[in-house]
Scaffold this motif. Structure first.
Motif, mmCIF file in Angstrom:
data_model
loop_
_atom_site.group_PDB
_atom_site.id
_atom_site.type_symbol
_atom_site.label_atom_id
_atom_site.label_comp_id
_atom_site.label_asym_id
_atom_site.label_seq_id
_atom_site.Cartn_x
_atom_site.Cartn_y
_atom_site.Cartn_z
ATOM 1 N N UNK A 115 -26.195 -57.343 5.660
ATOM 2 C CA UNK A 115 -27.526 -57.746 6.115
ATOM 3 C C UNK A 115 -27.460 -59.045 6.916
ATOM 4 N N UNK A 116 -26.579 -59.958 6.521
ATOM 5 C CA UNK A 116 -26.431 -61.207 7.276
ATOM 6 C C UNK A 116 -25.893 -60.942 8.674
ATOM 7 N N UNK A 117 -24.822 -60.168 8.749
ATOM 8 C CA UNK A 117 -24.182 -59.936 10.042
ATOM 9 C C UNK A 117 -25.069 -59.122 10.982
ATOM 10 N N UNK A 118 -25.684 -58.084 10.444
ATOM 11 C CA UNK A 118 -26.527 -57.256 11.297
ATOM 12 C C UNK A 118 -27.813 -57.985 11.694
ATOM 13 N N UNK A 159 -27.894 -60.487 24.025
ATOM 14 C CA UNK A 159 -26.555 -61.027 24.286
ATOM 15 C C UNK A 159 -25.474 -59.984 24.033
ATOM 16 N N UNK A 160 -25.809 -58.950 23.237
ATOM 17 C CA UNK A 160 -24.809 -57.940 22.888
ATOM 18 C C UNK A 160 -23.733 -58.493 21.984
ATOM 19 N N UNK A 161 -24.112 -59.458 21.115
ATOM 20 C CA UNK A 161 -23.133 -60.112 20.257
ATOM 21 C C UNK A 161 -23.837 -60.754 19.066
ATOM 22 N N UNK A 162 -23.039 -61.113 18.094
ATOM 23 C CA UNK A 162 -23.542 -61.888 16.965
ATOM 24 C C UNK A 162 -23.717 -63.330 17.420
ATOM 25 N N UNK A 163 -24.791 -63.972 16.968
ATOM 26 C CA UNK A 163 -25.016 -65.377 17.296
ATOM 27 C C UNK A 163 -25.146 -66.192 16.014
ATOM 28 N N UNK A 164 -24.772 -67.470 16.048
ATOM 29 C CA UNK A 164 -24.860 -68.304 14.831
ATOM 30 C C UNK A 164 -26.291 -68.420 14.335
ATOM 31 N N UNK A 165 -26.461 -68.454 13.035
ATOM 32 C CA UNK A 165 -27.774 -68.616 12.412
ATOM 33 C C UNK A 165 -27.651 -69.633 11.286
ATOM 34 N N UNK A 166 -28.683 -70.440 11.114
ATOM 35 C CA UNK A 166 -28.695 -71.479 10.086
ATOM 36 C C UNK A 166 -29.927 -71.296 9.215
ATOM 37 N N UNK A 167 -29.741 -70.749 8.058
ATOM 38 C CA UNK A 167 -30.790 -70.498 7.061
ATOM 39 C C UNK A 167 -32.054 -69.907 7.698
ATOM 40 N N UNK A 168 -31.861 -68.782 8.333
ATOM 41 C CA UNK A 168 -32.993 -68.051 8.897
ATOM 42 C C UNK A 168 -33.432 -66.949 7.935
ATOM 43 N N UNK A 169 -34.665 -66.526 8.047
ATOM 44 C CA UNK A 169 -35.203 -65.481 7.175
ATOM 45 C C UNK A 169 -34.856 -64.107 7.732
#
Length: 359
Positions: free
Chosen positions: A274-277, A284-294
């Motif tokens: 769930x975090x990665x998806x 962007x067609x890629x994973x992007x960094x996230x910081x404590x997002x809902x």
């Protein structure tokens, strides 16, 4: 699609009540994601199914001492407060608002001045919880409580009086509570463990690294709703819980490098999925960094997986969103057949139970 499509008969005696004697010595059911073919192995054998250049991504969150057993001030009646998550930003070390569940609910209502005191091993009150408000849109009677302590910090108080919570289907476990933590856990932020990671040992992780398998982490703050079954007949009408997640830049970089080299991204547990998806950026067609997002990402059959190629997971509660997630990752037919095989072979089920590797 109906919720009953994800139901199965779970014999009570197969619900594991304690962890395996050795973390990586539990059983492992390996399933081919495309064909449904099954193999019965031991968890440490997962090394044979991982290749140099693969990337394991695990949820490094740690379970809080969230279960507080105390007495209602004034009456002395037994009361329980279960911490869900901190509310807002704390302004001092010794006081903070928390979202909580309480028992007995009828005697701990906001506006009544209800306070629960919790004592340490010496019998001194180390922590108090005043029930101050209802949470908006509460589904289970969640309340807002103000925690205060005479100790130097709330963290110290929680470790003096709190207990590690276990799932409701684990009864009377009296063993080491640390066995309900992963060996790589860090910040205490969850009300439940990311249980797929319980099977890894430091030695196994090091062995995999020596084999050329990379290891990175995310963080998703696991809530109690992870155990909740879906009540609606139509699963698409179910409102999934919201959780907070973090995907650090180093993990994003590792995913990019793994993709460039032809490796697989292997999620350790549904919370990592769930975090990665959730961190997938379609533009962007890629994973992007996230910081404590809902995130309230709800993965059902028909959902696309943009990041995860293989999954380490435990066996899940019938009619749960987790059954739907693993069915989406393979097919409902493959998953239900695998579960029937596991039950016939007497696998140990749920949080303290055995594992699956869907690859």
């Amino acid at each position: 699609m109906k919720t009953s499509d994800f139901d199965y008969d779970l014999p009570e005696e197969l619900i594991a009540q304690e962890p395996a004697a050795e973390r990586d010595g539990c059983r492992l059911l390996v399933m081919d994601r495309a064909t449904g073919a099954l193999e019965d192995r031991v968890f440490r054998d997962i090394a044979e199914y991982l290749r140099p250049g693969d990337l394991l991504v695990a949820n490094e969150t740690r379970v809080m001492p969230a279960r507080l057993l105390g007495a209602k001030r004034g009456t002395g009646g037994a009361a329980e407060v279960f911490l869900l998550r901190q509310h807002g930003t704390p302004t001092e070390n010794r006081s903070a608002l928390w979202e909580v569940l309480v028992r007995p609910g009828k005697r701990l209502k906001p506006g009544t001045g209800a306070v629960v005191d919790f004592t340490d091993a010496e019998g001194n009150v180390a922590l108090s919880a005043e029930i101050v408000d209802w949470l908006p849109d509460a589904q289970k009677g969640e309340r807002l409580a103000r925690l205060t302590t005479p100790l130097p910090s709330l963290d110290e108080a929680l470790h003096a009086v709190g207990h590690t919570p276990l799932p409701p289907y684990i009864k009377d476990y009296a063993g080491d509570e640390e066995l309900y933590q992963t060996v790589y856990s860090r910040r205490e932020s969850s009300a439940a463990a990311p249980t797929a990671g319980l099977h890894f040992t430091p030695e196994l992780i090091e062995h995999l690294r020596e084999q050329g398998v990379r290891w990175e982490t995310v963080e998703l703050e696991v809530g109690l709703d992870t155990f909740r079954i879906v009540d609606e007949d139509d699963p698409e009408k179910h409102v999934i819980h919201t959780e907070f997640y973090t995907v650090p830049e180093r993990t994003v970089a590792a995913i990019s490098e793994t993709r460039e080299r032809g490796g697989r991204v292997v999620a350790v547990g549904t919370t990592s999925v769930r975090s990665l998806e959730s961190a997938w950026d379609a533009e962007a067609g890629a994973v992007t960094p996230r910081e404590r997002e809902a995130t309230s990402l709800y993965l059902l059959p028909g959902s696309e997986f943009h990041v995860v190629d293989a999954l380490v997971t435990n066996f899940h509660v019938p009619r749960s969103t987790l059954m739907m997630l693993v069915s989406a990752f393979s097919t409902r037919e493959h998953i239900m057949a695998a579960y029937q095989h596991a039950i016939a072979e007497r696998y140990r089920m749920l949080s303290f139970g055995d594992a699956m590797f869907i690859c």
